[in-house]
Design a protein around this motif. Sequence first.
Motif, PDB file in Angstrom:
ATOM      1  N   ILE A  71       0.844  -1.203   0.000  1.00 14.08           N
ATOM      2  CA  ILE A  71       0.000   0.000   0.000  1.00 14.08           C
ATOM      3  C   ILE A  71       0.873   1.244   0.000  1.00 14.08           C
ATOM      4  O   ILE A  71       0.601   2.232  -0.698  1.00 14.08           O
ATOM      5  N   ASN A  72       1.954   1.194   0.767  1.00 12.15           N
ATOM      6  CA  ASN A  72       2.873   2.326   0.823  1.00 12.15           C
ATOM      7  C   ASN A  72       3.565   2.558  -0.519  1.00 12.15           C
ATOM      8  O   ASN A  72       3.811   3.709  -0.908  1.00 12.15           O
ATOM      9  N   GLU A  73       3.872   1.475  -1.239  1.00  9.05           N
ATOM     10  CA  GLU A  73       4.476   1.631  -2.562  1.00  9.05           C
ATOM     11  C   GLU A  73       3.519   2.371  -3.498  1.00  9.05           C
ATOM     12  O   GLU A  73       3.930   3.247  -4.276  1.00  9.05           O
ATOM     13  N   LEU A  74       2.242   2.032  -3.437  1.00  4.59           N
ATOM     14  CA  LEU A  74       1.246   2.723  -4.267  1.00  4.59           C
ATOM     15  C   LEU A  74       1.118   4.188  -3.852  1.00  4.59           C
ATOM     16  O   LEU A  74       1.018   5.085  -4.703  1.00  4.59           O
ATOM     17  N   TYR A  75       1.131   4.419  -2.562  1.00  2.77           N
ATOM     18  CA  TYR A  75       1.019   5.781  -2.030  1.00  2.77           C
ATOM     19  C   TYR A  75       2.195   6.650  -2.476  1.00  2.77           C
ATOM     20  O   TYR A  75       2.014   7.778  -2.946  1.00  2.77           O
TER      21      TYR A  75
END
Length: 317
Positions: A71-75
């Motif tokens: 999720i952090n990579e997408l963010y």
Amino acid sequence: MEQVTKMRNTSIIVFFLSGFSETVNYRVTLFSLTLLSYCVILVVNVSIILTIILDENLHEPMYICLCNLCINELYGTVGFYPKFTIDLLSDIQVISYAGCLLQIYVIYSYAMVGYSVLTLMSYDRYVAICRPLEYHSVMSLRRTVVLVSLSWFVPFCCVTIGVTLTSTLNLCGSHIQKLYCDNWSIVKLACSSTTANSIVGLIFISFYCCHVLFILGSYVQLVKSAVKSREGRRKFTQTCVPHLLSLFNVSAALLFDLMYSRYGSASVPQSVKNFMAIQFLLIPPILNPVIYGLVLTKIRSRIIYLCMRFVHAPACQ
């Protein structure tokens, strides 16, 4: 002629991103590669996230951390790729003062959250291998949720402090020698005192260096415990190796960017500077989910099952 603008507090200025000067002759090629890279990042990370969310057997601390890492990579990438792709096709690459601070906030918090989650994953592996009988009590669902929440909350607080300090600086320039906004580039444009920014920056760097020491300490204990039994070695190979690869991947990328931003030589070609500046936004978001998807048996088998089910679904109708 360079447009020099002074700002204080809430005044809005426009920054010129000078890093695009070397991309003029390769715009279409770079745009295509960037769009392809971003699509790959979306596919691999969303695949891991959905696999973990939809499979209740994967609702364990390690996979919850992995889900948050993706999720952090997408963010983080959403704070860079959309603006970057637009700039590649634009004649003038500019960004508003507010947009620049927002980009700094997203990219820096992305880097900090990623490291915090990796630190939490190392602690999870330490408890699982070195204290297996206590694992379910130590890494309970409630405690995992609290630790994951702190992995997001603390970096957001740190970046808020840093961006707030930057927003109070008087600036005497508007050209940023990068492909995107970063905090140090803004600080270097200041014509007022930057002592507070430097001190806070060193405190944050020291704080995350402590994360590194914690991870190293965890892995010293992990290796000592793993060599004692075949089961320990199996767990270490299956779950710790991908974590180590991801950790090395992220650490090398962030170290490159940190050293380049603060101590980069003016003699380095702009194309090399550009790659060093964006590789932590390019390599980890692709490699991390791929590494975990290939190495972790549960993730790999579940993804293969879902893919096979999707492929055969039309034939069964």
